[in-house]
Design an enzyme around this catalytic site. Structure first.
Site, PDB file in Angstrom:
ATOM      1  N   LYS A 282     -12.158  50.345  -7.284  1.00 38.28           N
ATOM      2  CA  LYS A 282     -11.324  51.505  -7.605  1.00 38.28           C
ATOM      3  C   LYS A 282     -10.543  51.276  -8.899  1.00 38.28           C
ATOM      4  O   LYS A 282     -10.474  52.162  -9.769  1.00 38.28           O
ATOM      5  CB  LYS A 282     -10.376  51.785  -6.438  1.00 38.28           C
ATOM      6  CG  LYS A 282      -9.262  52.780  -6.725  1.00 38.28           C
ATOM      7  CD  LYS A 282      -9.768  54.163  -7.082  1.00 38.28           C
ATOM      8  CE  LYS A 282      -8.593  55.136  -7.205  1.00 38.28           C
ATOM      9  NZ  LYS A 282      -9.021  56.437  -7.744  1.00 38.28           N
TER      10      LYS A 282
ATOM     11  N   THR B 228      -4.638  53.752  -3.583  1.00 37.36           N
ATOM     12  CA  THR B 228      -4.958  52.845  -4.681  1.00 37.36           C
ATOM     13  C   THR B 228      -3.856  51.801  -4.736  1.00 37.36           C
ATOM     14  O   THR B 228      -2.729  52.087  -5.148  1.00 37.36           O
ATOM     15  CB  THR B 228      -5.042  53.598  -6.019  1.00 37.36           C
ATOM     16  OG1 THR B 228      -6.071  54.589  -5.924  1.00 37.36           O
ATOM     17  CG2 THR B 228      -5.373  52.646  -7.160  1.00 37.36           C
TER      18      THR B 228
END
Length: 289
Positions: A167, A91
């Protein structure tokens, strides 16, 4: 397939192990070498360069700084041996993904962004939801690897940064859910209602979804250790959300509230506890803890 896996935190260890189980040849590397000890069947290598080659290399590194340090500053894209595809599953910032794509193109390495939704138990069960974006042929090439690690791959086009935006949007909603449950729990307890009873009702009726049920159970039980995903990492993700929002000219006022509450939790020593410990901020402010 012959692959390298870089980054063996709790998520990375489980993901690499599932690739081995699926029959792939897996070379693993981590800054702390002992993290590779429990991955039976994988080949531990001493340097990142030894892992960053083959049919594909997968990175599951902690944050932007780690990814930049290993891949860019570490000179891996300039090495004599490079992978056909680099799958970045961390991420990271939308801006970093946009920076990495042309660097990979110049090096002749396909770049696929494929961050995941799921905690370590989902990673162990190969039940992750994987968000993938990049060259379609490159994603198809690595699809067997994604299938070995996840329940489903969701494709979001040819621009890798789109996967990172998806995300971060999802993580913003997860933190919002934890905050909502924390405030609702404090409200209920302020009126003499057990938060466990409240969350049992709501997470089995109106909010019967994995995020509410999973994090709701942790909040109901005050079970914040051991962490599946630390609150400090959650704070990092909200910072990335706010930076990407500013870059796109999108106001996200509640994300700012979440950032401040996460800072509050970290300041009170909860940074290394589970993400669900964000709920303690509302309880503490109401004098319940």
């Amino acid at each position: 397939m012959d692959i390298g896996f870089l980054g063996l935190g709790r998520m990375g260890q489980a993901m690499a192990a599932n690739l081995v189980k699926a029959g792939h040849t897996v070379r693993v590397w981590n800054r702390s070498p002992e993290a590779a000890n429990g991955i039976e069947g994988a080949t531990r290598v001493a340097t990142a360069a030894e892992a960053f080659r083959g049919d594909a290399a997968i990175t599951m590194l902690a944050d932007d700084a780690a990814l930049r340090s290993v891949i860019v500053e570490g000179g891996l894209l300039d090495g004599a041996e490079r992978p056909a595809v680099h799958v970045s599953m961390s991420t990271v910032a939308v801006a970093l993904a946009r920076e990495l794509a042309p660097i990979h193109e110049r090096a002749g390495v396909a770049y696929v962004a494929a961050p995941v939704f799921g905690r370590p138990e989902a990673a162990a069960n190969a039940a992750l939801n994987i968000v993938a974006a990049g060259d379609d042929a490159a994603i198809t090439k690595v699809q067997p690897l994604l299938d070995a690690m996840g329940a489903k791959t969701w494709r979001f086009g040819s621009e890798p940064s789109a996967a990172n935006a998806v995300k971060l949007a999802g993580n913003f909603m997860i933190v919002s859910a934890i905050e909502a449950m924390g405030e609702a729990s404090a409200f209920a307890e302020g009126h003499g209602v057990s938060k466990a009873a409240l969350l049992d009702l709501l997470t089995n009726t109106l909010f019967a979804s994995p995020v509410y049920k999973g994090y709701g159970a942790l909040i109901a039980e005050d079970r914040y250790e051991p962490p599946g995903f630390t609150l400090r990492l959650g704070a990092k993700d909200i910072r990335l959300v706010l930076a990407a929002a500013e870059g796109a000219g999108v106001p996200m006022p509640f994300a700012s509230v979440l950032r401040d509450n996460l800072i509050d939790a970290i300041s009170h020593g909860d940074g290394e506890r589970d993400f669900a410990a964000l709920a303690t901020v509302a309880a503490r402010r109401s004098g319940q803890s």
